[in-house]
Design an enzyme around this catalytic site. Structure first.
Site, PDB file in Angstrom:
ATOM      1  N   TYR A  77     -12.390  12.648  -3.690  1.00 21.46           N
ATOM      2  CA  TYR A  77     -11.610  12.474  -4.925  1.00 21.46           C
ATOM      3  C   TYR A  77     -11.145  13.833  -5.459  1.00 21.46           C
ATOM      4  O   TYR A  77      -9.969  14.014  -5.801  1.00 21.46           O
ATOM      5  CB  TYR A  77     -12.457  11.751  -5.971  1.00 21.46           C
ATOM      6  CG  TYR A  77     -11.689  11.340  -7.204  1.00 21.46           C
ATOM      7  CD1 TYR A  77     -10.740  10.333  -7.155  1.00 21.46           C
ATOM      8  CD2 TYR A  77     -11.925  11.959  -8.432  1.00 21.46           C
ATOM      9  CE1 TYR A  77     -10.023   9.955  -8.284  1.00 21.46           C
ATOM     10  CE2 TYR A  77     -11.225  11.589  -9.563  1.00 21.46           C
ATOM     11  CZ  TYR A  77     -10.277  10.581  -9.492  1.00 21.46           C
ATOM     12  OH  TYR A  77      -9.583  10.215 -10.616  1.00 21.46           O
TER      13      TYR A  77
ATOM     14  N   ASP B 291       0.851  -1.182   0.000  1.00 17.66           N
ATOM     15  CA  ASP B 291       0.000   0.000   0.000  1.00 17.66           C
ATOM     16  C   ASP B 291       0.894   1.241   0.000  1.00 17.66           C
ATOM     17  O   ASP B 291       1.708   1.421   0.908  1.00 17.66           O
ATOM     18  CB  ASP B 291      -0.869  -0.054   1.269  1.00 17.66           C
ATOM     19  CG  ASP B 291      -1.759   1.153   1.465  1.00 17.66           C
ATOM     20  OD1 ASP B 291      -1.707   2.083   0.644  1.00 17.66           O
ATOM     21  OD2 ASP B 291      -2.515   1.159   2.453  1.00 17.66           O
ATOM     22  N   VAL B 292       0.734   2.117  -0.988  1.00 19.57           N
ATOM     23  CA  VAL B 292       1.618   3.275  -1.099  1.00 19.57           C
ATOM     24  C   VAL B 292       1.405   4.302   0.014  1.00 19.57           C
ATOM     25  O   VAL B 292       2.207   5.233   0.165  1.00 19.57           O
ATOM     26  CB  VAL B 292       1.475   3.974  -2.469  1.00 19.57           C
ATOM     27  CG1 VAL B 292       1.985   3.084  -3.583  1.00 19.57           C
ATOM     28  CG2 VAL B 292       0.028   4.422  -2.714  1.00 19.57           C
TER      29      VAL B 292
ATOM     30  N   ASN C  38       1.140   6.582  -9.955  1.00 16.95           N
ATOM     31  CA  ASN C  38      -0.141   6.380 -10.621  1.00 16.95           C
ATOM     32  C   ASN C  38      -1.230   5.830  -9.701  1.00 16.95           C
ATOM     33  O   ASN C  38      -2.410   5.972 -10.007  1.00 16.95           O
ATOM     34  CB  ASN C  38       0.075   5.430 -11.812  1.00 16.95           C
ATOM     35  CG  ASN C  38      -1.222   4.881 -12.365  1.00 16.95           C
ATOM     36  OD1 ASN C  38      -1.964   5.583 -13.043  1.00 16.95           O
ATOM     37  ND2 ASN C  38      -1.506   3.610 -12.069  1.00 16.95           N
TER      38      ASN C  38
ATOM     39  N   LYS D 272      -7.204  15.039  -5.547  1.00 17.88           N
ATOM     40  CA  LYS D 272      -6.535  15.340  -6.812  1.00 17.88           C
ATOM     41  C   LYS D 272      -6.067  16.799  -6.871  1.00 17.88           C
ATOM     42  O   LYS D 272      -5.056  17.099  -7.516  1.00 17.88           O
ATOM     43  CB  LYS D 272      -7.436  14.992  -7.991  1.00 17.88           C
ATOM     44  CG  LYS D 272      -7.678  13.487  -8.148  1.00 17.88           C
ATOM     45  CD  LYS D 272      -6.374  12.704  -8.302  1.00 17.88           C
ATOM     46  CE  LYS D 272      -6.609  11.228  -8.558  1.00 17.88           C
ATOM     47  NZ  LYS D 272      -5.352  10.468  -8.751  1.00 17.88           N
TER      48      LYS D 272
END
Length: 344
Positions: A233, A123-124, A150, A237
């Site tokens: 979201y 998990d990043v 990504n 972003k």
């Protein structure tokens, strides 16, 4: 039933143009056929000449020969496409994903084709994963030259899990007054914290290595403008946009370029998943008023005869250009790879 009418109906249920505006043509055509009892009309867009999509098999030989590149979110979609093309262009690829089986399959396919690649499961948003992916790049391939951050999610459900809306609806996108803490925390954790921790681990080594390099962060058109129904979201972003610009300032001194790509309407498994969640939500809620569908298509999508989405290959082409030496004068930019969505 026209595609726009289908989208309006979905939007009334979901109030989520960040997802409903990203539907593939196949969804719309299937719905048209189901409603009308036959095949969908041959033409839907307003243009007179379609732009053919880039072949997913296109690559530039030896462009990344001898370079090592980390690709997070390599299991499917744009990450898998990028990992495969990078390997074909000569790169050593370190793929990272929390969907272990699919991530390993992507890297395994590269190796079987004769490429050089290794897979890191994790998990990043965890320091251990980010540290390990850099360690693998250095110990197995001798260094780190580029990174493509990504990995991302649209909702708060683990993306490797099958959809079970009744159990998962508290983790699904919603308007702010209906959104749960768990939904917000999970999306921000992957999309914002995950990019930050990936960048931090990559840059620690790249600064020490002192050979320059480049990084591309994968954002979204929702990081450039507002969208309805997906507050976490959109916020996450926008965070990627800010991180990209901030890091570009700090690391130009070290010869490290950092940019982001920000797509709309792209046919990926994440969008497919969002569509399924939206339809489940629509079925349960029965719909409601929404402002989110006043605009759904990019310029190129509206003009295309089949209103096709962008493809992963088209997005990856820009990502790899920005990573490559061809983009030597580009840093700190947030590119709208959105088919003209933010132009009009």
């Amino acid at each position: 039933m026209e595609r726009r009418e289908l989208l309006k109906g979905i939007a009334m249920a979901a109030s989520a143009s960040a997802t409903t505006g990203l539907l593939s043509v196949a969804h719309a055509e299937a719905a048209d056929a189901a409603q009308g009892g036959g095949a969908a009309p041959a033409r839907k867009g307003i243009g007179v000449h379609d732009i053919p999509p880039l072949s997913p098999d296109y690559f530039v030989p030896d462009r990344f020969k001898g370079r090592t590149v980390i690709v997070t979110g390599c299991a499917r979609g744009m990450g898998a496409q990028a990992a495969r093309r990078l390997a074909r262009e000569g790169a050593n690829v370190v793929g990272v994903d929390w969907i272990e089986k699919l991530g390993a399959e992507t890297i395994g396919a590269i190796v079987r084709e004769g490429g050089k690649a290794d897979f890191v499961f994790g998990d990043v948003a965890q320091n251990e994963t980010c540290d390990k992916m850099v360690q693998v790049a250095v110990t197995k391939f001798g260094g780190l030259h580029h990174a493509l951050n990504n990995a991302g999610v649209m909702d708060g459900v683990y993306s490797g899990a099958p959809i079970d809306y009744a159990k998962q609806k508290h983790l699904v996108f919603n308007q702010v007054h209906e959104a749960s803490d768990e939904y917000w925390d999970n999306v921000i954790r992957t999309n914002a914290t995950g990019v930050f921790k990936s960048l931090r681990a990559e840059l620690r080594h790249m600064v020490k290595q002192n050979t320059g390099g480049s990084i591309v962060n994968v954002g979204s058109v929702t990081g450039l403008t507002g969208f309805g129904g997906t507050p976490a979201y959109v916020a996450s972003k926008h965070a990627v946009t800010g991180l990209t610009r901030s890091a570009a300032i700090d690391y130009a001194y070290y010869g490290i370029r950092i940019n982001s790509v920000n797509m709309a309407n792209t046919a990926t498994p994440m969008v497919e998943r969002a569509m399924q969640l939206i339809m489940a939500k629509r079925k349960e809620s029965g719909g409601g008023p929404s402002m989110s569908m006043m605009k759904t298509d990019s310029l190129l999508q509206a003009a295309d005869s089949r209103k096709r989405d962008a493809t992963p290959a088209e997005q990856v082409a820009v990502m790899l250009f920005l990573l490559s030496d061809e983009a030597s004068n580009l840093t700190g930019a947030v590119y709208a790879t959105d088919g003209g969505y933010t132009t009009y």
